[in-house]
Design a protein around this motif. Structure first.
Motif, PDB file in Angstrom:
ATOM      1  N   GLU A 208       1.252  14.623  10.752  1.00  0.00           N
ATOM      2  CA  GLU A 208       2.813  13.612   9.935  1.00  0.00           C
ATOM      3  C   GLU A 208       2.438  11.801  10.640  1.00  0.00           C
ATOM      4  N   LEU A 209       1.561  11.913  11.262  1.00  0.00           N
ATOM      5  CA  LEU A 209       0.543  10.480  11.772  1.00  0.00           C
ATOM      6  C   LEU A 209       0.643   9.949  10.812  1.00  0.00           C
ATOM      7  N   ASP A 210      -0.585  10.556  10.331  1.00  0.00           N
ATOM      8  CA  ASP A 210      -1.362  10.287   9.452  1.00  0.00           C
ATOM      9  C   ASP A 210      -0.180   9.958   7.773  1.00  0.00           C
ATOM     10  N   MET A 211       1.050  11.155   7.954  1.00  0.00           N
ATOM     11  CA  MET A 211       1.928  10.656   6.927  1.00  0.00           C
ATOM     12  C   MET A 211       2.275   9.399   6.758  1.00  0.00           C
ATOM     13  N   ILE A 212       2.953   8.882   7.627  1.00  0.00           N
ATOM     14  CA  ILE A 212       3.765   7.971   8.839  1.00  0.00           C
ATOM     15  C   ILE A 212       2.507   6.933   8.732  1.00  0.00           C
ATOM     16  N   ALA A 213       1.918   6.359   8.808  1.00  0.00           N
ATOM     17  CA  ALA A 213       0.948   5.604   9.156  1.00  0.00           C
ATOM     18  C   ALA A 213       0.544   4.952   7.948  1.00  0.00           C
ATOM     19  N   ALA A 214      -0.035   6.092   6.971  1.00  0.00           N
ATOM     20  CA  ALA A 214      -0.745   5.223   5.468  1.00  0.00           C
ATOM     21  C   ALA A 214       0.334   4.487   4.700  1.00  0.00           C
ATOM     22  N   THR A 215       1.703   4.690   4.922  1.00  0.00           N
ATOM     23  CA  THR A 215       2.402   4.107   4.424  1.00  0.00           C
ATOM     24  C   THR A 215       2.237   2.152   4.543  1.00  0.00           C
ATOM     25  N   GLY A 216       1.681   1.887   5.676  1.00  0.00           N
ATOM     26  CA  GLY A 216       1.304   0.545   6.093  1.00  0.00           C
ATOM     27  C   GLY A 216       0.899  -0.169   4.531  1.00  0.00           C
ATOM     28  N   GLU A 217      -0.109  -0.013   4.727  1.00  0.00           N
ATOM     29  CA  GLU A 217      -2.239  -0.184   3.708  1.00  0.00           C
ATOM     30  C   GLU A 217      -0.859   0.524   2.276  1.00  0.00           C
ATOM     31  N   GLN A 218      -0.446   1.104   1.936  1.00  0.00           N
ATOM     32  CA  GLN A 218       0.015   1.273   0.641  1.00  0.00           C
ATOM     33  C   GLN A 218       1.214   0.208   0.450  1.00  0.00           C
ATOM     34  N   VAL A 219       1.568  -0.351   1.417  1.00  0.00           N
ATOM     35  CA  VAL A 219       2.806  -1.298   0.561  1.00  0.00           C
ATOM     36  C   VAL A 219       2.287  -2.498   1.013  1.00  0.00           C
ATOM     37  N   SER A 220       0.759  -2.872   1.108  1.00  0.00           N
ATOM     38  CA  SER A 220       0.063  -4.262   1.831  1.00  0.00           C
ATOM     39  C   SER A 220      -0.634  -4.121   0.195  1.00  0.00           C
ATOM     40  N   VAL A 221      -0.780  -2.870  -0.554  1.00  0.00           N
ATOM     41  CA  VAL A 221      -1.652  -3.455  -2.156  1.00  0.00           C
ATOM     42  C   VAL A 221      -0.775  -2.956  -2.751  1.00  0.00           C
ATOM     43  N   GLY A 222       0.357  -2.814  -2.941  1.00  0.00           N
ATOM     44  CA  GLY A 222       1.498  -3.540  -3.800  1.00  0.00           C
ATOM     45  C   GLY A 222       1.932  -4.573  -4.128  1.00  0.00           C
ATOM     46  N   LEU A 223       2.178  -5.393  -2.721  1.00  0.00           N
ATOM     47  CA  LEU A 223       2.513  -6.712  -2.524  1.00  0.00           C
ATOM     48  C   LEU A 223       1.313  -7.439  -2.724  1.00  0.00           C
ATOM     49  N   LEU A 224       0.198  -7.240  -2.322  1.00  0.00           N
ATOM     50  CA  LEU A 224      -0.804  -7.964  -2.610  1.00  0.00           C
ATOM     51  C   LEU A 224      -1.583  -7.956  -4.604  1.00  0.00           C
ATOM     52  N   ALA A 225      -1.061  -7.063  -4.839  1.00  0.00           N
ATOM     53  CA  ALA A 225      -1.085  -6.521  -6.320  1.00  0.00           C
ATOM     54  C   ALA A 225      -0.323  -7.000  -6.971  1.00  0.00           C
TER      55      ALA A 225
END
Lengths: 416, 416
Positions: free
Chosen positions: B65-82
């Motif tokens: 569950e930690l990974d489920m939660i922590a992985a979102t930080g990078e997902q936001v970053s890739v969307g914003l950078l795109a």
């Protein structure tokens, strides 16, 4: 042992303390022997924060990337809720929409669910797990993350309940059910114990924003027993009490319902009315007027076309007030000359009030009662639109509260 | 036209303004004709915020569950950078690890990459797109989201470069390269233009925390030309200048390197030393001592076993200072009596200083120079450990800076 889907809104997930309360409530249901699936929204404010970042970077952000960004809010929620459930001693597992998978079309930011695989979830339930699934999102045929649009978590929950063949879908929110009208407008508005999904559909689309309208469509289409109830009660309150609280949206009209002619008075305050005057009454004219409006992604609500006089007709429709100016400009620049309209006039300060009830079908005189009530209050009706189970009138915004109160009283909605 | 992977750390992605600068820099490379893949970290502070929420809910949060939660930080970053790249006029698309897919094992919070599909990314590159991929995360064989552990985005970037056969992997960070030692300790520390991946490995593991050690292992294993450089320069600075800046980690020792005997002085300040005295010198004794330490998830660094005297030996090892107390307790409660040790003694205030350089292989006298230098400063050496390309000594913490400065000078690292 029933299969139950719980859905919790952003406010219910708004803090660590509240998430723990959600876990306590779910644990209570699980311990009573129910198989539990939970669909939480993003923590309140989170979706706005994420979309705000996107808007800061790009005035017109790409919808695919917006979904990539926005979907993370719910992913954090499911992880946190799974942790809280584990802390309650339950076995819990969280899934993002793509993991289930919740399959959608590719209409980013407003995708529609096409299919939900239930295998993985059912297997987990068989193993005694509580399954926590992200609302609001899915995955398209190309493996891109999609979101269902604002309020989409309601739809996710009901769709999940349908796919799993759940016994009931409970939508926990910050109101304790569906009311005969908005209690902020009418003091003696009353909570309804039951409402049919068709009535709910009319209530939802008319501005009683308890449930996202698509979730109600799903509930109707797949006959999902759906209950709207409060997440603000003590999470450890007796289960029997909680099971009977809120408002149940049913897909069948039972005896109780026959008695109530009208279920509620819905309203939409912020409307704008636009009339295209003196257009030639020929085939295709409605499309020529509304096509450019739809292309600009402006939702049109009521549409009325008058009987033509000497080959000319007036065409009137309403839009949300926020889109009024833009719609006027489109008509004046791209439509007026093209269709040969005499003039474009409008009023940005109108409101819609609707009387809703399945009882209308078998009762006569509802419309005349409504019109008489408004006349007695001196309220002029600008437009009328009816369906099988609702009558809507457009009136000057300043009379809206008065109209709602008068109609609520006229149909005796204050009396249980 | 080269295929280039850029990696940006959390600080570089720390605000909307900085993300726009990253996009400007990537656009510059793309416009120069390069095929670009970008791996951004989560916005600075975001991963800590997410893990903080999880810790508030559960003292021992479930790693999945930690990974489920922590992985979102990078997902936001890739969307914003795109979005930012699109605003620069480029065609860009973002992917989460599971979409590529970046396949890992199931060791949640510290997963290892097993395989990366390159097909989807290469197709996008062929279409002229800039591809933005989440660092730090992947997907396990069961479709669960995994993360690679802190700093894992470096590894993601290098692994992606390896999978794509990229010409170079550029790690943009808030330092401008790898130094002969920490400039905060030695004023005239010098930036290295090149370093071999083996030296980098020793530097990284010894506390020069410029790059995650696993990313260096990947760079070595798959011979990925990797450059560490600053993200703080003007994003529109000349490309030729940027291509030569920072420190290049190479997988071959070229002529230039032969000349430099020593590349740098690394150190690890916060160590603790523990000695198990008077244990019977019999097979399996090391395992009996270190097994329980490893089971408690405590990383052991230097290990030394003295020549035995009369069948008894002393066994010494070091741990991170934060784990010193716990390691001592484990030894006293579960190990001492079991192995028949005379006593357990330790010192929580020691530091490790290392001299690193591939040149050591072909030069004699490096060790004696190091030992003489320390002796001249009156610094007592408590433990010594050597490898082919490094010599490490354990000393009293209070002499650490002095030792680093003296060795830096003795090996003439201040001179280009």
């Amino acid at each position: 042992m029933a299969l139950i889907v719980h859905k919790y809104g952003g406010t219910s997930m708004g803090s660590v303390e509240r998430i723990k309360n959600v876990a306590k409530r779910v644990a209570k249901w699980h311990k009573a022997g129910h198989r539990m699936v939970v669909v939480p929204s993003a923590m309140s404010g989170e979706t706005n924060r994420l979309l705000g970042l996107a808007k800061e970077i790009s005035a017109h952000p790409d919808p695919r990337e917006l979904d990539m960004i926005a979907a993370t809010g719910e992913q954090v929620s499911v992880g946190l809720l799974a942790l809280a459930l584990k802390a309650e001693g339950l076995d819990a597992v969280s899934y993002a929409g793509w993991q289930v998978a919740v399959k959608t079309d590719s209409a980013f930011t407003k995708a529609r669910i096409s299919e939900i695989d239930s295998e993985r979830v059912l297997k987990d339930l068989d193993e005694g797990k509580v399954v926590v699934i992200t609302g609001f999102q899915g995955v398209d045929p190309n493996g891109h993350i999609t979101t269902l649009g604002r309020g989409g978590s309601d739809t996710s929950a009901v769709a999940m309940a349908a796919a799993l063949g759940a016994d009931e879908c409970l939508i926990y929110t910050d109101v304790d059910g569906v009311y005969t009208t908005d209690p902020r407008v009418v003091d003696d508005a009353r909570r309804l114990d039951k409402i049919t999904f068709e009535e709910m559909l009319e209530m939802a689309s008319l501005g009683s924003k308890v449930l996202q309208i698509r979730s109600v469509e799903f509930a109707g289409k797949y006959q999902v027993k759906t209950r709207v109830l409060s997440s603000l009660t003590d999470p450890l309150c007796p289960l029997e009490q909680e099971m009977r609280s809120g408002t149940l949206i049913t897909f069948e009209e039972d005896d109780t319902m026959e008695k109530a002619v009208i279920s509620g008075i819905a309203f939409q305050r912020d409307e704008g009315k636009i009339t295209v005057r003196g257009v030639p009454d020929r085939p295709g004219i409605a499309y020529q007027i509304l096509g450019p409006i739809a292309d600009a992604n402006i939702d049109v609500d009521m549409i009325i076309q008058n009987q033509s006089v000497e080959g000319k007709t007036d065409f009137t429709f309403t839009v949300g007030r926020g889109e009024y100016q833009r719609a006027m400009e489109i008509l004046k620049t791209s439509v007026q000359a093209h269709v040969g309209a005499a003039e474009i006039v409008g009023d940005p300060k109108v409101s819609k009030v609707s009387v809703v009830g399945v009882g209308m079908r078998s009762h006569v005189g509802i419309a005349s009662t409504a019109f008489r009530t408004l006349a007695e209050e001196g309220i002029n009706i600008q437009m009328i639109s009816t369906s099988e189970i609702k009558i809507s009138v457009l009136i000057d915004e300043k009379y809206m509260e008065l109209a709602v109160r008068a109609l609520h009283k006229a149909f005796e909605l204050d009396q249980a």
